[in-house]
Scaffold this motif. Structure first.
Motif, mmCIF file in Angstrom:
data_model
loop_
_atom_site.group_PDB
_atom_site.id
_atom_site.type_symbol
_atom_site.label_atom_id
_atom_site.label_comp_id
_atom_site.label_asym_id
_atom_site.label_seq_id
_atom_site.Cartn_x
_atom_site.Cartn_y
_atom_site.Cartn_z
ATOM 1 N N GLN A 1 47.002 40.381 58.495
ATOM 2 C CA GLN A 1 45.829 41.517 58.589
ATOM 3 C C GLN A 1 45.911 41.919 60.063
ATOM 4 N N LEU B 1 48.373 44.158 61.352
ATOM 5 C CA LEU B 1 48.407 45.658 60.787
ATOM 6 C C LEU B 1 47.150 46.287 61.774
ATOM 7 N N THR B 2 46.572 45.795 62.595
ATOM 8 C CA THR B 2 45.342 46.130 63.384
ATOM 9 C C THR B 2 46.030 47.387 64.350
ATOM 10 N N ALA C 1 49.537 49.817 61.579
ATOM 11 C CA ALA C 1 48.867 50.181 60.234
ATOM 12 C C ALA C 1 49.974 51.100 59.509
ATOM 13 N N LYS C 2 50.646 51.653 60.389
ATOM 14 C CA LYS C 2 51.715 52.683 59.809
ATOM 15 C C LYS C 2 52.970 52.095 59.592
ATOM 16 N N SER D 1 53.731 49.009 58.007
ATOM 17 C CA SER D 1 53.423 47.810 57.134
ATOM 18 C C SER D 1 54.659 47.193 56.546
ATOM 19 N N SER E 1 45.776 37.458 54.729
ATOM 20 C CA SER E 1 45.497 38.402 53.806
ATOM 21 C C SER E 1 45.411 37.955 52.387
ATOM 22 N N GLU F 1 43.108 58.048 73.181
ATOM 23 C CA GLU F 1 41.817 58.298 72.615
ATOM 24 C C GLU F 1 41.619 57.701 71.097
ATOM 25 N N SER F 2 42.653 57.384 70.805
ATOM 26 C CA SER F 2 42.784 56.950 69.132
ATOM 27 C C SER F 2 42.855 55.346 69.130
ATOM 28 N N ILE F 3 41.901 54.631 69.642
ATOM 29 C CA ILE F 3 41.755 53.247 69.428
ATOM 30 C C ILE F 3 41.219 52.737 68.195
ATOM 31 N N PRO F 4 42.327 52.240 67.314
ATOM 32 C CA PRO F 4 41.916 51.812 65.871
ATOM 33 C C PRO F 4 40.847 50.972 65.896
ATOM 34 N N THR F 5 40.030 51.053 65.181
ATOM 35 C CA THR F 5 38.587 50.239 64.857
ATOM 36 C C THR F 5 38.985 48.861 64.896
ATOM 37 N N GLY F 6 39.940 48.679 63.838
ATOM 38 C CA GLY F 6 40.082 47.286 63.478
ATOM 39 C C GLY F 6 40.902 46.487 64.760
ATOM 40 N N LEU G 1 39.906 47.098 67.997
ATOM 41 C CA LEU G 1 38.732 46.453 68.766
ATOM 42 C C LEU G 1 37.987 45.455 67.990
ATOM 43 N N VAL G 2 38.039 45.245 66.584
ATOM 44 C CA VAL G 2 37.241 44.574 65.931
ATOM 45 C C VAL G 2 38.058 42.950 65.729
#
Lengths: 223, 223
Positions: B46, B49-50, B53-54, B56, B86, B124-129, B131-132
């Motif tokens: 998981q 994938l952060t 993501a594309k 996988s 996962s 400008e497109s930091i995946p939220t996942g 950062l988290v």
């Protein structure tokens, strides 16, 4: 032929009141009685915790209260599925995957979340979960393959965020398993709003100016 | 008396190589053989994938490859627990709750994540996942009540973030159920680093300059 699916729900942050009845509950009962839809109604306790992390007791108590309110207004568990968000771990799992498909900048542009953040006075301490809640909502909506989501006009950005995630997920994973939902918005939202007992234009949980269902029952019995 | 718990793992983004053996795998086998710890080793699919993501398919294929690498270097499933992130939905659920206890500003201050974001060129497109992911790591560590987490020095901010979440959660929910982990850091990390086949100072998956375990086996058999 399978019926179109409707998903709807409430954040259990207190008892519901007559304002909720006029604004959404009455419509749910009508939709239930039309018998044309498969309807899921849920208690969004995980979402409620995004801005009540340290008041979890309120959320816990409200789950049973809101479920009772559902029954008292006529939602029938034989005809609609009532569930508690936190009891479906797949919703958290989906949120994890969707978070990779949404940029932080996109979340920060959500106008409703922006307004809510300003209202709630988080200051410099915006809980990450609060910013992320539109993604969690997308998980709720898509997990049940909802076709229609009846919401207030302020929730349009949430439906749009969900639709973006659906397209992005289906494209990234070369699938068509996720369904793009449509919002059902009130045509004249203000007209469907009940004033509060204090004269405020809106009956509101946070303003504490509501008529609650138990109170309604007492008034009804006295009459 | 129960043994102290160690949690460790890898992001399955490709096969492991001799650099990983020298840097971490060898130490895990030693810890396993000491028999003083209960050890969990996991494939953080998981988390991988952060920022994939594309892609996988890469992650999916790497899960089996990395598990094979674990067995080939001597990790013994009878003595350590090997698992796939996962497949434990509770980790996603915990992440949801922890996200409410960490502010966005706190996540954005994480120096390691800041460096990684710059390196990965998300723009400008930091995946939220992405950062988290330190919050998701806190879920991994605390779900298994890990006392020790052997990591590189660049992972200190992750352990610190986890410790903060533990204190905040235990305080908010009036419990002591979560355990504050301690990082085990290499004293001389550079000395434990194998150079790459291309002469680069570090053998690295992303640089593609590694000696893989299958290759090692062939070299060994030829000799």
């Amino acid at each position: 032929m399978s019926k179109p699916i409707i998903l709807t729900g409430d954040r259990p942050t207190g008892k519901l009141h007559l304002g909720h009845y006029v604004g959404s509950l009455k419509n749910r009962v009508l939709l239930q009685n039309e018998n044309k839809y498969e309807m899921f109604v849920f208690l969004a306790d995980q979402q409620a915790l995004t801005d009540h992390a340290k008041e979890s007791e309120i959320i816990k108590d409200s789950i049973a209260n809101v479920a009772l309110d559902y029954l008292s207004v006529g939602l029938d568990p034989e005809r609609v599925t009532i569930f508690i968000q936190s009891q479906i771990p797949e919703l958290a799992e989906l949120t994890m995957y969707y978070m990779n498909l949404v940029s932080l900048a996109r979340l920060e542009r959500n106008p409703t979340v922006k307004t809510e953040i300003a209202q709630k006075g988080f200051g410099e301490s915006i809980p990450t979960g609060f910013l992320v809640y539109p993604i969690s909502q997308a998980a709720d909506i898509t997990a049940f393959k909802a076709n229609y989501v009846p919401v207030g006009n302020d929730q349009k950005p949430m439906i749009e965020q969900t639709r973006e995630i659906v397209r992005s997920f289906n494209h990234a994973y070369k699938t068509d398993c996720l369904v793009e939902p449509e919002g059902i918005y009130p045509k004249n939202e203000a007209a469907g709003r009940l004033p509060g007992l204090d004269g405020n234009a809106k009956m509101s949980k946070s303003l504490g100016n509501g008529i609650f269902f138990l109170m309604t029952l007492i008034l009804f019995v006295r009459k």
